[in-house]
Scaffold this motif. Structure first.
Motif, mmCIF file in Angstrom:
data_model
loop_
_atom_site.group_PDB
_atom_site.id
_atom_site.type_symbol
_atom_site.label_atom_id
_atom_site.label_comp_id
_atom_site.label_asym_id
_atom_site.label_seq_id
_atom_site.Cartn_x
_atom_site.Cartn_y
_atom_site.Cartn_z
ATOM 1 N N ARG B 16 0.844 -1.197 0.000
ATOM 2 C CA ARG B 16 0.000 0.000 0.000
ATOM 3 C C ARG B 16 0.876 1.242 0.000
ATOM 4 O O ARG B 16 2.039 1.196 0.398
ATOM 5 N N GLY B 17 0.303 2.361 -0.416
ATOM 6 C CA GLY B 17 1.057 3.603 -0.457
ATOM 7 C C GLY B 17 0.809 4.447 0.785
ATOM 8 O O GLY B 17 0.498 3.914 1.854
ATOM 9 N N CYS B 19 -1.591 6.609 1.579
ATOM 10 C CA CYS B 19 -2.957 6.631 2.110
ATOM 11 C C CYS B 19 -3.421 5.212 2.401
ATOM 12 O O CYS B 19 -3.525 4.388 1.493
ATOM 13 N N ALA B 22 -6.495 3.856 0.413
ATOM 14 C CA ALA B 22 -6.423 3.668 -1.042
ATOM 15 C C ALA B 22 -5.789 2.322 -1.374
ATOM 16 O O ALA B 22 -4.973 1.808 -0.616
ATOM 17 N N PRO B 24 -3.199 -0.275 -3.295
ATOM 18 C CA PRO B 24 -1.784 -0.089 -3.614
ATOM 19 C C PRO B 24 -1.621 0.731 -4.904
ATOM 20 O O PRO B 24 -2.315 0.462 -5.884
ATOM 21 N N PRO B 25 -0.730 1.721 -4.906
ATOM 22 C CA PRO B 25 -0.531 2.567 -6.086
ATOM 23 C C PRO B 25 -0.237 1.754 -7.350
ATOM 24 O O PRO B 25 -0.656 2.143 -8.447
ATOM 25 N N TYR B 27 -1.539 -0.993 -8.313
ATOM 26 C CA TYR B 27 -2.786 -1.473 -8.929
ATOM 27 C C TYR B 27 -3.471 -0.323 -9.661
ATOM 28 O O TYR B 27 -4.083 -0.523 -10.707
ATOM 29 N N GLU B 28 -3.378 0.872 -9.087
ATOM 30 C CA GLU B 28 -4.023 2.023 -9.717
ATOM 31 C C GLU B 28 -3.284 2.394 -11.004
ATOM 32 O O GLU B 28 -3.891 2.779 -11.996
ATOM 33 N N GLN B 29 -1.979 2.264 -10.957
ATOM 34 C CA GLN B 29 -1.187 2.518 -12.162
ATOM 35 C C GLN B 29 -1.543 1.491 -13.245
ATOM 36 O O GLN B 29 -1.726 1.834 -14.415
ATOM 37 N N ALA B 316 -9.383 -1.629 -6.827
ATOM 38 C CA ALA B 316 -8.959 -0.732 -7.909
ATOM 39 C C ALA B 316 -10.151 -0.342 -8.784
ATOM 40 O O ALA B 316 -10.281 0.803 -9.203
ATOM 41 N N ARG B 319 -12.191 2.507 -7.615
ATOM 42 C CA ARG B 319 -11.567 3.836 -7.703
ATOM 43 C C ARG B 319 -11.404 4.254 -9.168
ATOM 44 O O ARG B 319 -10.613 5.141 -9.478
ATOM 45 N N ASP B 328 -11.051 9.232 -5.678
ATOM 46 C CA ASP B 328 -10.246 9.163 -4.464
ATOM 47 C C ASP B 328 -10.827 9.961 -3.313
ATOM 48 O O ASP B 328 -10.252 9.972 -2.219
#
Ligand code: HEM
Ligand code: SF4
Lengths: 65, 400
Positions: B16-17, B19, B22, B24-25, B27-29, B316, B319, B328
């Motif tokens: 996780r990042g 936040c 949220a 993990p960044p 997965y969002e990327q 993911a 979001r 977010d």
């Protein structure tokens, strides 16, 4: 708008009842969808479309016009 | 495979990042750049990860993506999860139709909206009771053990016909089963003890029937006691850990966002949409819903071959900016009904009507009755459940 449901596909999630209780119900014995109104009035059309979108099993069909 | 893939598949799970609410960044990327991508699991095996809302819905709704954990290629995110799936009678969450539908339809009536709405007054009393007790014990209190956990535990016990006095026994064992760092032996033992417990319960209900779910499953005469125990185990574990973690994580998210909390307090009728938004925003089922392709399938431009595993990242997907503007941000009045926090397709959460009622009552009551609720420790010291199958906080010390 005309609505139809497929009771074989339905998994009894209740999403449709949550969205439009005027149009959808769940059968007492097994929680499977029961259509209350296959020609819903215009003011419910938006919610019926939402119900079809959120139905997880693809059991709701909406025929426009 | 095409050359568009990164040379190194992402190692799963990703950290996780900054936040903690949220996903993990990484997965969002992936969702932005490659919504159907390859990942490497703990044992070095590879599978697909799906992160965009549209593709997550496509995979989960298509039963050619199987939930049958005995099929080769089915992705397991820990060795414990693999042991659990391969050594027992499969419960319905890991079966395909028609067998899945046959078993699920034995339970759908019990969790349908009409039934759970009737439970509201009873659940309100249970919630008030635990809050009374917490207040009587005095501040500071751990909101997890004194409020968030006992509410759904007692409710699912009442529905199943399980003695609540035994709650410590099954809570401890389900915690072991859902802990990513439990050894395979620990998990086997916890599972066997719980299954024995429920099997004895099924035998007892055969002699002394009541109107609980276990008793009625036994009375149908279609299932052996071992199968009833398997269903009971699923309901018991799925029914309390999830709602408990949603309750405490929701409390924390609202305490961290005073503007949204003030809005909810000013307008209690907002609680229904608020709970949907919290389900979306927090997406506590964070390790990916596992499936395996039974045919070659093209999803998001990628070919997933028969026998390849897929993890559907509902955190993911929830979001995804294409579906939820300013995804977010927590916005309690937002239209978030299209969230997939309960999954999608025929396995979509069976207990969701119950979870909604429990969460609406637990969240509304907590903030109404304790207007001065606040954290009793620094926010930085809170331990998040990155190591558990269900996300949340390990404890939440509060004062009021
Ligand atoms: C906030 C609370 C909850 C969340 C976020 C949640 C989430 C989920 C998700 C994501 C699935 C789909 C799994 C998959 O497709 O692989 C699921 C399935 C399931 N849930 Fe829940 N759940 C919650 C509460 C409950 C409660 C209170 C119960 C029950 C009594 C329950 C019982 C089940 C069962 C039996 C399944 C399997 C359904 C099937 O495979 O057909 N859940 N849940
Ligand atoms: S939303 Fe779909 S699956 Fe759920 S009860 Fe209605 S028709 Fe059945």
């Amino acid at each position: 708008m005309r609505v139809s449901v497929d009771t074989h596909r339905c998994c009894g999630s209740g999403q449709c009842v949550l969205a439009v209780p005027e149009v959808f119900d769940q059968r007492e014995e097994d929680g499977i969808v029961r259509l209350l109104d296959h020609r819903p009035p215009a003011e419910l059309h938006a919610d019926v479309r939402t119900a079809a979108t959120v139905c997880p099993s693809g059991a709701i069909e909406v025929h426009e016009a | 495979m095409t050359t568009a893939h990164p040379v190194e598949p992402l190692s799963f799970p990703a950290p996780r990042g900054a936040c903690p609410f949220a996903p993990p960044p990484a997965y969002e990327q992936a969702r932005r750049e490659q919504p159907v991508s390859r990942v490497t699991l703990w044992d070095g095996s590879q599978c697909w990860m799906v992160t965009r809302h549209a593709e997550v819905r496509t995979v989960l709704r298509d039963q050619r993506f199987s939930s049958d954990a005995s099929l080769p290629g089915f992705p397991f995110v820990t060795d414990g999860r693999r042991a659990l799936a391969n050594e027992t009678i499969s419960n319905l969450i890991r079966l395909d139709d028609p067998e899945h539908a046959r078993l699920r339809r034995m339970l759908t009536a019990d969790f349908m909206i009409k039934k759970t709405e009737v439970l509201r007054p009873r659940i309100q009393r249970i919630v008030d009771d635990f809050l009374d007790r917490m207040v009587a014990h005095g501040a500071p209190a751990d909101l997890v053990t004194e409020y968030a956990l006992p509410i759904p535990s007692l409710v699912i016990c009442l529905l199943l016909g399980v003695d609540y006095v035994d709650h410590a026994y099954f809570q401890e064992r389900s915690r072991v089963m859902l802990h990513n760092h439990s050894t395979v032996d620990q998990i086997r033992q916890a599972r066997d003890e719980l299954t024995d417990y429920l099997q004895q319960l099924a035998e007892r209900k055969r002699r002394e029937p009541d109107d609980g779910i276990i008793s009625r499953l036994v009375a149908r005469g279609e299932l052996g006691d071992d199968e009833v125990a398997t269903m009971g185990l699923l309901l018991l574990v799925a029914g309390h850990e999830t709602t408990a973690n949603m309750t405490s994580l929701s409390a924390l998210a609202l305490l961290r966002d005073p503007a949204q909390l003030a809005r909810l307090r000013a307008e209690p009728a907002l609680v229904k949409t608020a709970v949907e938004e919290l389900l979306r925003f927090l997406s506590i089922v964070h390790s990916g819903l596992p499936r395996v392709a039974t045919e070659d399938m093209v999803v998001g431009g990628e070919t997933i071959r028969a026998g390849e595993g897929v993890l559907c990242m509902i955190s993911a997907a929830n979001r995804d900016e294409e579906v939820f503007a300013t995804a977010d941000q927590l916005d309690l009045a937002r239209e978030s009904r299209r969230h997939v926090a309960f999954g999608f397709g025929v396995h979509q959460c069976l207990g969701q009507p119950l979870a909604r009622v429990e969460l609406q009552i637990a969240v509304e009551t907590l903030f109404r009755r304790l207007p001065g609720l606040q954290l009793a420790i620094p926010y930085e010291d809170i331990r998040f459940r990155t190591d558990m199958a269900i996300y949340g906080v390990h404890e939440l010390p509060v004062t009021w």
